[in-house]
Structures are given as structure tokens and as C-alpha cells.
Design an enzyme around this catalytic site. Structure first.
Site, mmCIF file in Angstrom:
data_model
loop_
_atom_site.group_PDB
_atom_site.id
_atom_site.type_symbol
_atom_site.label_atom_id
_atom_site.label_comp_id
_atom_site.label_asym_id
_atom_site.label_seq_id
_atom_site.Cartn_x
_atom_site.Cartn_y
_atom_site.Cartn_z
ATOM 1 N N TYR A 153 0.856 -1.190 0.000
ATOM 2 C CA TYR A 153 0.000 0.000 0.000
ATOM 3 C C TYR A 153 0.889 1.237 0.000
ATOM 4 C CZ TYR A 153 -3.638 3.311 1.520
ATOM 5 O OH TYR A 153 -4.515 4.359 1.611
ATOM 6 N N ASP A 248 9.277 2.677 0.006
ATOM 7 C CA ASP A 248 8.217 3.337 0.767
ATOM 8 C C ASP A 248 8.407 2.946 2.226
ATOM 9 O OD1 ASP A 248 5.993 4.155 2.086
ATOM 10 O OD2 ASP A 248 4.538 3.317 0.667
ATOM 11 N N LYS A 276 3.871 8.656 9.019
ATOM 12 C CA LYS A 276 3.681 8.038 10.336
ATOM 13 C C LYS A 276 4.684 8.553 11.391
ATOM 14 C CE LYS A 276 0.781 4.551 8.464
ATOM 15 N NZ LYS A 276 0.835 3.900 7.152
HETATM 16 C C1 LIG Z 1 0.188 4.367 5.793
HETATM 17 C C2 LIG Z 1 0.965 4.134 4.587
HETATM 18 C C3 LIG Z 1 0.894 4.999 3.472
HETATM 19 C C4 LIG Z 1 -0.097 6.119 3.393
HETATM 20 O O1 LIG Z 1 0.093 7.111 4.353
HETATM 21 P P1 LIG Z 1 -1.115 8.090 4.694
HETATM 22 O O2 LIG Z 1 -0.514 9.040 5.677
HETATM 23 O O3 LIG Z 1 -2.202 7.225 5.258
HETATM 24 O O4 LIG Z 1 -1.534 8.750 3.445
HETATM 25 C C5 LIG Z 1 1.769 4.800 2.436
HETATM 26 N N1 LIG Z 1 2.646 3.784 2.447
HETATM 27 C C6 LIG Z 1 2.730 2.925 3.485
HETATM 28 C C7 LIG Z 1 3.745 1.830 3.458
HETATM 29 C C8 LIG Z 1 1.879 3.058 4.569
HETATM 30 O O5 LIG Z 1 1.940 2.179 5.571
#
Ligand SMILES: *Cc1c(COP(=O)(O)O)cnc(C)c1O
Length: 437
Positions: A153, A248, A276
Site C-alpha cells: 500500500y 516506501d 507516520k
Molecule cells: C500508511 C501508509 C501509506 C499512506 O500514508 P497516509 O498518511 O495514510 O496517506 C503509504 N505507504 C505505506 C507503506 C503506509 O503504511
């Protein structure tokens, strides 16, 4: 040692009433779908406040929190250093739309902690970070296509909603309406932990791929670590085909180690995205790379990217306080991993005691329990987990005042505020719940 505890039956009445009211004016009653408990049934819990390892809900229940705002609260809720930084900053004004010194301070600290990056640009969410990183990769390489992995994601921007993990999978609609065919065509989907598949895709899309974006330790299909050699192999394939490798690290950055997965597993990426933990619980994302790549970004270069509230002083204050704590106390990463290992062992024993078929994946302070027989190494094997068992497990834990993610496709996030007593209470709850699975 498993201590005996009786089954609690927590009542979540006021939360249900608040959820009913929310649904009248907010779609589904929530501002992010996974919060609505659709995958597990029942009504979501409304939080009143949180401190350390605990959530206090609107029904006056105390819950041990294994989500921690989906990762950011790595030091526990309402950490004094973070709260004080935000309060003091707020007194001086909350947004200017002009440069502030604190942006340079957090940028310099992040660049010093993470290997292989020279410059970093702050945005407001992980979604924005990944979306912007991909635009920059395309602008820098002059190529259009990207490779992503099924089950990973990267936020909800169009290019990534091709077969996303967590949210979209949980709802059984892997391709969201509203994403155009044109956009979908430029995203190529690969299997996690399958280098041969990636190589195939690269060969049949020669000179068309700008970047490979990956969660270097996946957390959005449960926790799935890369198999030995997988990230190293990706690195070589990207080099051979002149493709940028984007890690990511929105979930793993400043969680698995000071320098993230690049440092932990000793593999270099060309670009990194954050979110995060870097915001200390405020809305922050960021993307970073070596200078030659970042200099292609406006105002230095032609690739446009902007944000009215980007680098917001409150958000930067929270993030700087959080990164400073982690930078000054790097032993936290080891103590987090130790606690997670302890939990792993305890849960394994409890589930074994009651013959519950399961697989547990863990790396550092990320862990997930899959009710599946086979090893979970990619999206397909994660999807084989028994969702009915997961639902019973989730609600059983909730009855005991233990809050885990309301979806089988999520990692748990361990916080440093958890004590070994909290972990024992959790393991005892698993023992009780496992009896009825
Ligand atoms: C949470 C998450 C996102 C998205 O971040 P948001 O602040 O919810 O837009 C993107 N990549 C990874 C790996 C994530 O865990």
C-alpha cells in the site's frame, strides 16, 4: 509463564451511539475506511484520550493499544516531549505559509539519521509523499510506467489503487472506481518476494519504467519481510535496467531502525518516502533522495510539487521532538524488538496450546498473526488466512480490552510504552480467546 485471567466483557455502548450519529454526517461514520470495522463486523470504538500504551474510550474502558495510530506513536501516546513541543509552538502561531527555521532542523536531523539521502521535502501525508516521489521519478527519468507489488500500500493516489493492500483488499474492491484506465495502464503489478516476475515485467517493458516502488518490509498485508536476497536482487535489476528504486518507508522509517530498512538490511534505495513516525502523530509525510534527484523538484527544477500547509510548524515540532527522542535513545529499537519477540513467543504458545492453525510473521517491532497454515510470503498467501477465525480473534481480544487492527491485512505496531505486564496480559487474553476459536 501465562497468568490466568478471567474473561472480561467490555461494554462499548457510548461508542455505538457516537458511531450512529457520525454515520449521518460522515460517509460510513469515519474519515478513513478501515476504522469502520467493516472487515470484522460490529461498531468501531470512539477514543476519548490516550496515554502511554493505553487508549481510554468513550465508555471509560482502558484498552491496550497495538495499533498506535497505525504506527506513529512508537513512544506511546501523549509522550511529554512531543506534547510539550506542540503546545509551545502553538502559542506562537499555527501556520504562516512562509519558511521557518524548524523545517531546516528536522530536515537536517532526518538526513543525518537516514543513509543515502541528501535532501528531504515535507508534505502532509504518506499518500502525498508516495505520489510526489513517483512524479519525481517520472520527471527525472523521462519514463512513465511504474512497478508496484500486489498487497503493498502506498496511499490512495490513483496510480497505486490498482490492487492495493489493507483498505481496498479488506473491502473486496481491489480496483477502485474513479481510477482511469489510462492511469491503471502505467502501473505494473508484481508479486512480492518474486524476483523472476519483476525481471519478466522489466524485460517486456524495456525503457518504459521510471521506478519500482516497494514496502521494503511489507506491513499492509500483515507483516511480510523480504526474503533473503530479494531487495538486493531488486537493486541489481533496477541498476541493470536504469530504473529508480523507491523504498516506501512510511511504515518502517524511524521504526525498524534509526535509518530504516536501508540501514537494517543494508540495501540502498534511490528514493525514500516517509510518514507516520516522522510526524510524531501529526499529519506529516516526506520524500527524500540524493541531491541530483531532489534538485529536479520545483523551485530548483521542473517537477512541480507544493503544499499550503507543508512544513507546518506544529507538525514539524511534533516530528522534530519524536526524531530527537529516537536519535538520542537508539536502544529503543532493540527494546521494541525484544518486546515484540516476547509477544511472538507468548502468542505462539497460547495458540499452540489450543491447536489453532496459525503463522506469525515478525521483523523488529512489526508483527502479524495469520490464521493460515502455509508460510505467508506475498499477497496470495496472506489472503489464504481464515477471516472467520480472525473476526472471532479480533472480537475476543476486544472483549479483553486489547485493541488490535480491525483487519487481517494489517501489522500490529509495538510501542515502547508497553510493559512486560501489558504483554503478559495480552498473552493471557490470547490464551482465553484461543480456547474458543
Ligand atoms: C500508511 C501508509 C501509506 C499512506 O500514508 P497516509 O498518511 O495514510 O496517506 C503509504 N505507504 C505505506 C507503506 C503506509 O503504511
Amino acid at each position: 509463564m501465562t497468568k490466568k485471567i478471567s474473561i472480561k466483557h467490555m461494554i462499548y455502548q457510548r461508542s455505538s451511539a457516537l458511531f450512529a450519529a457520525a454515520q449521518k454526517v460522515i460517509p460510513g461514520g469515519v474519515n478513513s475506511p478501515v476504522r469502520a470495522f467493516k472487515a470484522v463486523g460490529g461498531d468501531p470504538i470512539f477514543v476519548k484520550e490516550a496515554r502511554g500504551a493505553y487508549l481510554y474510550d468513550e465508555d471509560e474502558n482502558r484498552l491496550i493499544d497495538y495499533i498506535n495510530s497505525w504506527g506513529p506513536m512508537i513512544l506511546g501516546h501523549a509522550h511529554p516531549a512531543v506534547v510539550n513541543a506542540v503546545v509551545e509552538k502553538a502559542k506562537k502561531g499555527t501556520s504562516f505559509g512562509m519558511p521557518t527555521e524548524i523545517e531546516t532542523q528536522i530536515a537536517a536531523l532526518a538526513v543525518s539519521m537516514v543513509p543515502n539521502i541528501d535532501k528531504i521535502r515535507f508534505v502532509n501525508s504518506g499518500t502525498e509523499a508516495c505520489m510526489s516521489a513517483v512524479r519525481l521519478a517520472r520527471g527525472y527519468t523521462g519514463k512513465d510506467k511504474i512497478i508496484k507489488f500486489a498487497g503493498c500500500y502506498h496511499g490512495h493516489s490513483d496510480s497505486f489503487l490498482i490492487q492495493a493492500g489493507s483498505g481496498a483488499v479488506t473491502f473486496g474492491s481491489p480496483n477502485s472506481p474513479g481510477v482511469t484506465k489510462g492511469t491503471a495502464q502505467d502501473t505494473l503489478l508484481a508479486r512480492y518476494n518474486d524476483l523472476a516476475h519483476v525481471e519478466d515485467i522489466m524485460t517486456s517493458n524495456k525503457d518504459e519504467i521510471a521506478c519500482v516502488i516497494i514496502e521494503p518490509v511489507a506491513g499492509n498485508m500483515g507483516c511480510i519481510p523480504p526474503e533473503k536476497g530479494f531487495l538486493e536482487g531488486l537493486r541489481s535489476l533496477c541498476d541493470a535496467h536504469n530504473i529508480l528504486l523507491v523504498f516506501d518507508e512510511v511504515m518502517t522509517g524511524f521504526r525498524l531502525s534509526k535509518g530504516g530498512v536501508q540501514e537494517l538490511l543494508d540495501v540502498n534505495a534511490d528514493m525514500i518516502t516517509f510518514g507516520k513516525v516522522i510526524g510524531g502523530g501529526l499529519p506529516v509525510g516526506a520524500f527524500a533522495a540524493r541531491e541530483e534527484i531532489m534538485n529536479h523538484l520545483a523551485p530548483l527544477g521542473p517537477v512541480y510539487q507544493a503544499g499550503t500547509l507543508s512544513g507546518n510548524p506544529l507538525a514539524m515540532a511534533a516530528g522534530l521532538a519524536m526524531l530527537t527522542e529516537l536519535n538520542d535513545n537508539p536502544e529503543i529499537f532493540n527494546s521494541l524488538a525484544d518486546k515484540t519477540e516476547y509477544l511472538h513467543k507468548g502468542i505462539t504458545k497460547a495458540l499452540h496450546n489450543h491447536n489453532v492453525i496459525h503463522t506469525i510473521n515478525r521483523l523488529g517491532s512489526m508483527i502479524s498473526v495469520h490464521f493460515a497454515e502455509d508460510k505467508v510470503v506475498d499477497f496470495d498467501t496472506a489472503a489464504k488466512g481464515n477471516n472467520d477465525t480472525f473476526k472471532k480473534f479480533f472480537h475476543g481480544m476486544l472483549d479483553h480490552g486489547i485493541y488490535i487492527a480491525p483487519s487481517a491485512f494489517e501489522s500490529w505496531f509495538i510501542t515502547d510504552a508497553l510493559t512486560y505486564e501489558d504483554l503478559d496480559e495480552t498473552i493471557a487474553a490470547v490464551e482465553n480467546v484461543a480456547r474458543r476459536l
